[in-house]
Design a protein around this motif. Structure first.
Motif, short mmCIF file in Angstrom:
data_model
loop_
_atom_site.label_atom_id
_atom_site.label_comp_id
_atom_site.label_asym_id
_atom_site.label_seq_id
_atom_site.Cartn_x
_atom_site.Cartn_y
_atom_site.Cartn_z
N GLU A 71 0.62 -0.97 0.06
CA GLU A 71 0.02 0.04 0.04
C GLU A 71 0.95 1.44 0.04
OE1 GLU A 71 -2.90 1.09 -0.55
OE2 GLU A 71 -2.93 3.05 0.57
N GLU B 211 -2.93 4.48 2.97
CA GLU B 211 -4.26 4.40 3.79
C GLU B 211 -3.62 3.19 4.59
OE1 GLU B 211 -7.74 4.20 3.73
OE2 GLU B 211 -8.47 5.16 1.76
N VAL B 212 -3.31 3.69 5.91
CA VAL B 212 -2.53 2.74 6.77
C VAL B 212 -3.40 3.31 8.17
CG1 VAL B 212 -0.52 2.33 8.30
CG2 VAL B 212 -0.61 2.04 5.69
N SER B 213 -4.09 2.45 8.80
CA SER B 213 -4.88 3.26 9.73
C SER B 213 -4.11 3.30 11.29
CB SER B 213 -6.07 2.24 10.06
OG SER B 213 -6.87 2.85 11.24
N THR B 214 -4.45 4.20 12.10
CA THR B 214 -3.69 4.12 13.44
C THR B 214 -4.60 3.78 14.48
OG1 THR B 214 -4.66 6.47 13.62
CG2 THR B 214 -2.26 6.17 12.65
N GLU B 215 -5.87 2.97 14.32
CA GLU B 215 -6.74 2.63 15.07
C GLU B 215 -5.97 1.21 15.87
OE1 GLU B 215 -9.60 1.78 12.14
OE2 GLU B 215 -8.67 -0.22 11.39
N SER B 216 -7.03 1.04 16.87
CA SER B 216 -6.59 -0.27 17.72
C SER B 216 -6.58 -1.67 17.09
CB SER B 216 -7.29 -0.41 18.84
OG SER B 216 -8.70 -1.07 18.70
N CYS C 59 -7.79 -3.98 18.35
CA CYS C 59 -9.46 -4.54 18.66
C CYS C 59 -10.18 -4.67 17.48
CB CYS C 59 -10.02 -3.74 19.79
SG CYS C 59 -9.07 -4.02 21.37
N ILE C 60 -10.18 -3.61 16.75
CA ILE C 60 -11.14 -3.49 15.67
C ILE C 60 -10.71 -4.28 14.58
CG2 ILE C 60 -9.77 -1.44 14.46
CD1 ILE C 60 -12.69 -0.11 13.79
N ARG D 240 -13.30 -7.25 13.42
CA ARG D 240 -13.83 -7.26 12.15
C ARG D 240 -13.31 -8.88 11.56
NH1 ARG D 240 -10.45 -2.83 10.54
NH2 ARG D 240 -11.61 -1.08 10.72
N PRO E 218 -5.97 -3.11 22.85
CA PRO E 218 -6.76 -2.03 23.13
C PRO E 218 -5.84 -0.84 22.77
CG PRO E 218 -7.39 -3.53 24.79
CD PRO E 218 -6.21 -4.21 24.22
N VAL E 219 -4.50 -0.98 23.19
CA VAL E 219 -3.78 0.07 23.03
C VAL E 219 -2.69 0.05 22.06
CG1 VAL E 219 -3.70 0.75 25.72
CG2 VAL E 219 -2.16 -0.79 24.85
N MET F 266 -1.30 2.79 19.69
CA MET F 266 -2.34 3.15 18.60
C MET F 266 -2.43 4.79 18.91
SD MET F 266 -5.31 3.96 20.90
CE MET F 266 -6.87 3.41 20.60
N ASP F 267 -3.19 5.76 18.27
CA ASP F 267 -3.07 6.79 17.96
C ASP F 267 -3.49 7.45 19.56
OD1 ASP F 267 -5.85 6.86 17.99
OD2 ASP F 267 -5.84 6.95 15.85
N THR F 268 -4.49 6.92 20.28
CA THR F 268 -4.68 7.68 21.46
C THR F 268 -4.81 6.47 22.46
OG1 THR F 268 -7.15 7.48 20.67
CG2 THR F 268 -6.07 9.75 21.13
#
Lengths: 383, 264
Positions: B149, B161-166, B168-169, B173, B190-191, B214-216
């Motif tokens: 990518e 398109e590289v996500s900074t989400e956890s 967990c998602i 999925r 989660p972190v 992850m981001d936060t």
């Protein structure tokens, strides 16, 4: 015995349950329902009754789920798990279309849904209510073609809950435990002893037609009475409760309440609550181009209002703080959802409580806000 | 618009295990399209034939652990139009950043017969601490899908398109059952930033945090939960001190348990 029609009630003996599965398969349905996998009851393909969680149950509390053995052989003796039916109607990842370069232009091939019709076996009352909510989202004013196609071909076989889970509060949300509408068939399992049977209620002509060839007997008053007694017992043993009186105004007039700060310190913004929620519908789309640059696919995937990137605009994020994200989720779910879809977004299934890694409980959060507000707004209903 | 020309790619190695740059060779069916779209001009892991710079895209693996590397990375930057760091070493200092928490002089004395031969810095640091970086790709190792990518996005002149989400998602999925909630297994999902595809939870293991914070990240809330699940303070410290030990959020997490006074 009268001809089967909407409203008919019949008895299906436990030993004849495989005949119901066989009838569904013979009618061309892909049967999906509860099954034990990896220490939980999830939804998956059901080929024989052995795939069902026979003799299993679950124990749930905030942030904890445990699979346990029952001391009987109930087929549906548990509550809801980490999966919800939305994964079938609104898949976690879905290709929407593919574009291919043709000279100086391009062709677009839209994805067609060609799967067999599905039979959802074992929807609980809250989950049926959840389908009603997602129908308003995906199949109302805006029609999502994939959701619509799959939903229209899905047979709904509900199961009334014979017990309540530790994080259940459907009674508060008015969504259960009794199944009232929107189903093709509704089963109530009476485990006994001595008599293990299902009371089968017919909810639609399609439901009646799939029962043809399934051995059924008339339901006596005693048998329908047993189902009612069981439901009343379930209703009386909810693990949680949520006072919804005036909840719309209660939350929306307390956007600066100090409680948001307290819950935000615990919130991980990990998205688990929104992933397990049967009605959370947020998603993002992504173009996935081939390296050659000659072909691109558009994919849709589950997203969440807890993600920082979810509100990324060209220069910044709208909801940078976890506080603003938690508040957005809760006030949308329980309040502004009414403005948008004329219903609550919450069905009282308790998944967000059980599957939060740190056990945040929305019923507790709302109660904490309510407790500091002298009198709830003197308006009728939820508003 | 069809693309013009064939940009030049260089792959660079600093303190690292080579696993991330091998991900490029591991692209299998996609390797030939990569080679067709981009000229692999300098990639010593793959070929001794090196085309002189400058380069359009540099992939940098590894962390900075010596004065020589601190000088060399500036040279790399000077001859790279776009510089992308790949992997936990390059983006956070890697497992070798454990030295940042210890006395390197002591290591040198204890480990090496001739300590005077060893020229090393007291810390292992990320590439961005030395030169400007255009994009950072996380992971130990990086994901092949995300690497492709990044290359495709470079060719199309857009943001990857590289996500900074956890994690967990991704886990949800994928339909995994949560190992923390359902099995009581401590998990850093989660972190931790997504990207791996939630491999460990899919095999009933807790997340080890290979993709860094992850981001936060809210480790302050997760740590008491890890302790409830039976991790002692040393365990919590160790789990945050692996491949991304020096990533600021993970460093703060491991420092926070270290500083807590021991209960009587």
């Amino acid at each position: 015995m009268d001809e089967l029609s909407v409203g008919s009630k019949r008895i299906l003996e436990r030993e004849d349950f495989p005949r119901l599965l066989a009838a569904l398969t013979a009618a061309g349905y892909r049967v999906v329902g509860p099954t034990v996998r990896d220490g939980a009851i999830v939804y998956g393909d059901i080929r024989t009754e052995e795939d069902l969680p026979i003799g299993w149950t679950d124990r749930q509390e905030a942030g904890t789920y445990r699979l346990e053995r029952r001391n009987d052989t109930a087929l549906f003796g548990f509550n809801v798990g980490p999966h919800s039916w939305k994964k079938y109607l609104f898949p976690p990842r879905e290709r929407l279309w593919t574009a291919t370069r043709v000279g100086s232009s391009f062709d677009v091939a839209v994805e067609e849904d060609t799967g067999p019709p599905m039979a959802f076996l074992g929807l609980r009352a809250c989950e049926l209510a959840g389908l009603d909510v997602t129908d308003r989202v995906f199949d109302g004013r805006v029609r999502d073609p994939g959701y619509h196609a799959r939903r229209a071909r899905t047979l709904l076989i509900a199961v009334q809950c014979g017990q309540a889970g530790g994080t259940c509060f459907c009674v508060s949300m008015g969504t259960g435990p009794g199944v009232t509408r929107g189903y093709d068939l509704a089963l109530t399992e009476i485990v006994g002893p001595p008599h293990h049977y299902f009371l089968v209620g017919v909810g639609s002509p399609t439901g009646a037609s799939v029962l043809r060839g399934v051995p059924l007997s008339p339901a006596t008053e005693r048998e329908t009475g047993a189902a009612e007694t069981l439901l009343a017992k379930t209703a009386a043993s909810m693990g949680r409760s949520l006072n919804t009186e005036g909840i719309h105004d209660l939350l929306l007039t307390n956007m600066e309440h100090p409680r948001w700060e307290i819950v935000a310190r615990r919130c991980l913004s990990c998205t688990n609550c929104t992933m397990v929620c049967p009605t959370c519908f947020c998603h993002t789309t992504e173009e996935v181009p081939e390296l050659s640059g000659d072909r691109v696919e558009r994919w849709r995937r589950w997203d969440s209002c807890f993600n920082l990137e979810f509100t990324q605009l060209h220069t910044s994020n709208v909801r940078k703080s976890p506080l603003s994200r938690y508040r957005q989720w809760l006030t949308h779910k329980l309040a502004s959802w009414y403005d948008q879809f004329d219903t609550s977004g919450c069905i009282g299934c308790g998944r967000c409580i059980t599957w939060c890694p740190v056990g945040i409980d929305l019923t507790e959060e709302v109660a904490a806000i309510r407790s500091t507000v002298a009198a709830s707004p003197a308006v009728g209903g939820h508003r | 618009m069809p693309r013009k020309g064939r940009p030049r790619l260089a792959v660079w190695k600093f303190a690292s295990c080579d696993g991330c740059q091998l991900t490029l060779l591991d692209c299998e069916d996609d390797l030939l399209p990569v080679a067709a779209a981009i000229e692999i001009a300098n990639f010593r892991e793959a070929s001794r034939a090196v085309v002189e710079g400058p380069y359009d895209l540099s992939l940098v693996e590894g962390s900075i652990t010596t004065a020589e590397d601190a000088r060399r990375i500036r040279e790399v930057r000077a001859q790279s139009r776009t510089l992308v760091t790949i992997g936990a070493c390059a983006t956070a200092g890697g497992i070798q950043a454990l030295r940042n928490f210890q006395d390197v002089e002591e290591f040198r004395r204890v480990v090496y017969a001739r300590p005077e031969y060893i020229a090393t810095l007291a810390t292992s640091t990320a590439i961005r601490d030395h030169v400007p970086v255009d994009f950072e790709l996380r992971g130990c190792p990086i994901s092949k899908h995300q690497l492709l990518e990044v290359i495709t996005a470079f060719l199309d002149e857009r943001v990857p398109e590289v996500s900074t989400e956890s994690v967990c998602i991704e886990c949800k999925r994928r339909g995994n059952v949560c190992v923390l909630v359902a099995h009581g297994t401590p998990c850093l999902g989660p972190v931790t930033q997504a990207g791996c595809g939630a491999i460990c939870p899919a095999f009933h293991r807790g997340c080890y945090g290979c993709f860094g914070p992850m981001d936060t990240p809210n480790a302050t809330s997760l740590i008491p939960r890890l302790e409830e699940l039976g991790m002692d303070r040393g365990g919590v410290e160790r789990v945050f001190r692996t491949f991304n030990a020096a990533a600021p959020a993970f460093r703060a997490a491991s420092d926070s348990v270290k500083e807590k006074p021991v209960a009587p």
